[in-house]
Write an enzyme that holds these catalytic residues in place. Sequence first.
Site, PDB file in Angstrom:
ATOM      1  N   GLU A 193       0.847  -1.206   0.000  1.00  0.00           N
ATOM      2  CA  GLU A 193       0.000   0.000   0.000  1.00  0.00           C
ATOM      3  C   GLU A 193       0.876   1.247   0.000  1.00  0.00           C
ATOM      4  O   GLU A 193       2.020   1.211   0.458  1.00  0.00           O
ATOM      5  CB  GLU A 193      -0.866   0.010   1.274  1.00  0.00           C
ATOM      6  CG  GLU A 193      -2.313  -0.380   1.048  1.00  0.00           C
ATOM      7  CD  GLU A 193      -3.126   0.717   0.350  1.00  0.00           C
ATOM      8  OE1 GLU A 193      -2.555   1.530  -0.400  1.00  0.00           O
ATOM      9  OE2 GLU A 193      -4.343   0.747   0.555  1.00  0.00           O
ATOM     10  N   ASP A 194       0.315   2.350  -0.481  1.00  0.00           N
ATOM     11  CA  ASP A 194       1.044   3.617  -0.404  1.00  0.00           C
ATOM     12  C   ASP A 194       0.963   4.213   0.994  1.00  0.00           C
ATOM     13  O   ASP A 194       1.954   4.646   1.556  1.00  0.00           O
ATOM     14  CB  ASP A 194       0.523   4.615  -1.456  1.00  0.00           C
ATOM     15  CG  ASP A 194      -1.004   4.805  -1.414  1.00  0.00           C
ATOM     16  OD1 ASP A 194      -1.691   4.099  -0.649  1.00  0.00           O
ATOM     17  OD2 ASP A 194      -1.499   5.664  -2.172  1.00  0.00           O
ATOM     18  N   ILE A 195      -0.264   4.230   1.557  1.00  0.00           N
ATOM     19  CA  ILE A 195      -0.441   4.909   2.845  1.00  0.00           C
ATOM     20  C   ILE A 195      -1.622   4.318   3.602  1.00  0.00           C
ATOM     21  O   ILE A 195      -2.630   3.959   2.995  1.00  0.00           O
ATOM     22  CB  ILE A 195      -0.620   6.436   2.608  1.00  0.00           C
ATOM     23  CG1 ILE A 195      -0.631   7.225   3.909  1.00  0.00           C
ATOM     24  CG2 ILE A 195      -1.846   6.751   1.778  1.00  0.00           C
ATOM     25  CD1 ILE A 195      -0.389   8.717   3.717  1.00  0.00           C
ATOM     26  N   ASP A 198      -4.201   5.455   6.411  1.00  0.00           N
ATOM     27  CA  ASP A 198      -4.680   6.687   7.048  1.00  0.00           C
ATOM     28  C   ASP A 198      -5.719   6.299   8.105  1.00  0.00           C
ATOM     29  O   ASP A 198      -5.374   5.985   9.234  1.00  0.00           O
ATOM     30  CB  ASP A 198      -5.227   7.577   5.925  1.00  0.00           C
ATOM     31  CG  ASP A 198      -5.753   8.913   6.384  1.00  0.00           C
ATOM     32  OD1 ASP A 198      -5.166   9.499   7.294  1.00  0.00           O
ATOM     33  OD2 ASP A 198      -6.752   9.389   5.811  1.00  0.00           O
ATOM     34  N   GLY A 224      -7.397   3.556   8.024  1.00  0.00           N
ATOM     35  CA  GLY A 224      -7.333   2.098   8.164  1.00  0.00           C
ATOM     36  C   GLY A 224      -8.500   1.387   7.502  1.00  0.00           C
ATOM     37  O   GLY A 224      -8.519   0.154   7.422  1.00  0.00           O
ATOM     38  N   THR A 262      -9.378   1.171   4.293  1.00  0.00           N
ATOM     39  CA  THR A 262      -8.972   0.419   3.099  1.00  0.00           C
ATOM     40  C   THR A 262      -8.207  -0.838   3.494  1.00  0.00           C
ATOM     41  O   THR A 262      -8.465  -1.929   2.978  1.00  0.00           O
ATOM     42  CB  THR A 262      -8.091   1.288   2.169  1.00  0.00           C
ATOM     43  OG1 THR A 262      -8.776   2.511   1.903  1.00  0.00           O
ATOM     44  CG2 THR A 262      -7.786   0.575   0.865  1.00  0.00           C
ATOM     45  N   LYS A 275      -0.197   6.903   9.030  1.00  0.00           N
ATOM     46  CA  LYS A 275      -0.572   8.032   9.901  1.00  0.00           C
ATOM     47  C   LYS A 275      -1.214   7.440  11.158  1.00  0.00           C
ATOM     48  O   LYS A 275      -2.446   7.282  11.205  1.00  0.00           O
ATOM     49  CB  LYS A 275      -1.584   8.938   9.192  1.00  0.00           C
ATOM     50  CG  LYS A 275      -1.099   9.582   7.894  1.00  0.00           C
ATOM     51  CD  LYS A 275      -2.211  10.483   7.320  1.00  0.00           C
ATOM     52  CE  LYS A 275      -1.952  10.916   5.908  1.00  0.00           C
ATOM     53  NZ  LYS A 275      -3.106  11.609   5.281  1.00  0.00           N
ATOM     54  N   PHE A 317      -1.915  15.967   4.857  1.00  0.00           N
ATOM     55  CA  PHE A 317      -2.204  15.471   3.515  1.00  0.00           C
ATOM     56  C   PHE A 317      -0.926  15.570   2.686  1.00  0.00           C
ATOM     57  O   PHE A 317      -0.307  16.626   2.612  1.00  0.00           O
ATOM     58  CB  PHE A 317      -3.329  16.256   2.832  1.00  0.00           C
ATOM     59  CG  PHE A 317      -3.643  15.686   1.481  1.00  0.00           C
ATOM     60  CD1 PHE A 317      -4.412  14.540   1.366  1.00  0.00           C
ATOM     61  CD2 PHE A 317      -3.115  16.246   0.328  1.00  0.00           C
ATOM     62  CE1 PHE A 317      -4.673  13.972   0.125  1.00  0.00           C
ATOM     63  CE2 PHE A 317      -3.370  15.688  -0.920  1.00  0.00           C
ATOM     64  CZ  PHE A 317      -4.151  14.544  -1.012  1.00  0.00           C
ATOM     65  N   ARG A 322       1.205  12.334  -9.159  1.00  0.00           N
ATOM     66  CA  ARG A 322       1.717  11.023  -8.750  1.00  0.00           C
ATOM     67  C   ARG A 322       3.178  10.814  -9.151  1.00  0.00           C
ATOM     68  O   ARG A 322       3.847   9.934  -8.637  1.00  0.00           O
ATOM     69  CB  ARG A 322       0.889   9.893  -9.389  1.00  0.00           C
ATOM     70  CG  ARG A 322      -0.528   9.780  -8.865  1.00  0.00           C
ATOM     71  CD  ARG A 322      -1.126   8.452  -9.307  1.00  0.00           C
ATOM     72  NE  ARG A 322      -2.560   8.395  -9.146  1.00  0.00           N
ATOM     73  CZ  ARG A 322      -3.191   8.027  -8.026  1.00  0.00           C
ATOM     74  NH1 ARG A 322      -2.501   7.701  -6.950  1.00  0.00           N
ATOM     75  NH2 ARG A 322      -4.511   7.986  -7.972  1.00  0.00           N
TER      76      ARG A 322
HETATM   77  P1  IMP Z   1      -7.646   4.938   4.470  1.00  0.00           P
HETATM   78  O1  IMP Z   1      -8.658   3.960   3.959  1.00  0.00           O
HETATM   79  O2  IMP Z   1      -8.304   6.137   5.125  1.00  0.00           O
HETATM   80  O3  IMP Z   1      -6.592   4.320   5.370  1.00  0.00           O
HETATM   81  O4  IMP Z   1      -6.920   5.587   3.241  1.00  0.00           O
HETATM   82  C1  IMP Z   1      -6.213   4.840   2.398  1.00  0.00           C
HETATM   83  C2  IMP Z   1      -6.124   5.442   1.020  1.00  0.00           C
HETATM   84  O5  IMP Z   1      -6.461   6.848   0.964  1.00  0.00           O
HETATM   85  C3  IMP Z   1      -4.677   5.357   0.627  1.00  0.00           C
HETATM   86  O6  IMP Z   1      -4.396   4.125   0.021  1.00  0.00           O
HETATM   87  C4  IMP Z   1      -4.524   6.535  -0.299  1.00  0.00           C
HETATM   88  O7  IMP Z   1      -4.847   6.150  -1.620  1.00  0.00           O
HETATM   89  C5  IMP Z   1      -5.496   7.564   0.198  1.00  0.00           C
HETATM   90  N1  IMP Z   1      -4.813   8.550   1.092  1.00  0.00           N
HETATM   91  C6  IMP Z   1      -4.790   8.576   2.440  1.00  0.00           C
HETATM   92  N2  IMP Z   1      -4.073   9.612   2.912  1.00  0.00           N
HETATM   93  C7  IMP Z   1      -3.611  10.264   1.818  1.00  0.00           C
HETATM   94  C8  IMP Z   1      -2.768  11.423   1.642  1.00  0.00           C
HETATM   95  O8  IMP Z   1      -2.285  12.079   2.582  1.00  0.00           O
HETATM   96  N3  IMP Z   1      -2.505  11.762   0.347  1.00  0.00           N
HETATM   97  C9  IMP Z   1      -2.998  11.084  -0.735  1.00  0.00           C
HETATM   98  N4  IMP Z   1      -3.772   9.999  -0.608  1.00  0.00           N
HETATM   99  C10 IMP Z   1      -4.080   9.587   0.649  1.00  0.00           C
HETATM  100 MG    MG Z   2      -4.164   3.747  -2.038  1.00  0.00          MG
END
Ligand code: IMP
Ligand code: MG
Length: 181
Positions: free
Chosen positions: A103-105, A107, A109, A111, A135, A156, A169
């Site tokens: 995964e890239d990130i 946040d 949780g 996803t 994060k 962000f 990107r």
């Molecule tokens: P989550 O489901 O809130 O954990 O978010 C996961 C997805 O949201 C990541 O795989 C990213 O694609 C996108 N995302 C979360 N934070 C950021 C950010 O700071 N910049 C860009 N994309 C983000």
């Molecule tokens: Mg993503």
Amino acid sequence: MADITVKGLTFEPFISHEEIAKQVERVAAEIKRDCVTECPIFICVLNGAFMFAADLYRVIDMPNSEITFIRYKSYEGTHSTGSVKQILGLQEDITDREVIVIEDIVDTGHTAQRLRDDLMAHNPKSVKLATLLFKPDSLVEGDAPEYVGFSIPPKFILGYGLDLDELARGTRDIYALKGNE
Ligand code: IMP
Ligand code: MG
């Protein structure tokens, strides 16, 4: 490194490509150390993880492993929508296989948890998550990822695969939104 402007928002340099490369090496070494089979399957979560996955997989260099791609979407603009959509599903059979999600990130949780649930339904041997960025203060669901490149504050960010509405990107460094807490 200079600030960049995307969609009228200003972003400042946050993590350099040299620091990224160093943590990619470390995470790759940790993953290799922990693998219990010679043929794990790596699953890159598109779109954001494509650059991290390419660099990480090259360093991991396990000739009997596989890499494949799935796509989920949860962000619009600079915020999570809270609902996770699967855009492209898994074609491979992962039954009894060692799975490492890239995964890239992570946040909120949402996803990561959705991914784990969807993959566990296919009865793999194990599922672990490797994320370039985490994060921890934003996490509201699920466990911390097994492998983390950088733990960062809830800013962000974009670049090196991460986007703002599909833009930016392609930068080799990572940038943070200026004045964003
Ligand atoms: P989550 O489901 O809130 O954990 O978010 C996961 C997805 O949201 C990541 O795989 C990213 O694609 C996108 N995302 C979360 N934070 C950021 C950010 O700071 N910049 C860009 N994309 C983000
Ligand atoms: Mg993503």
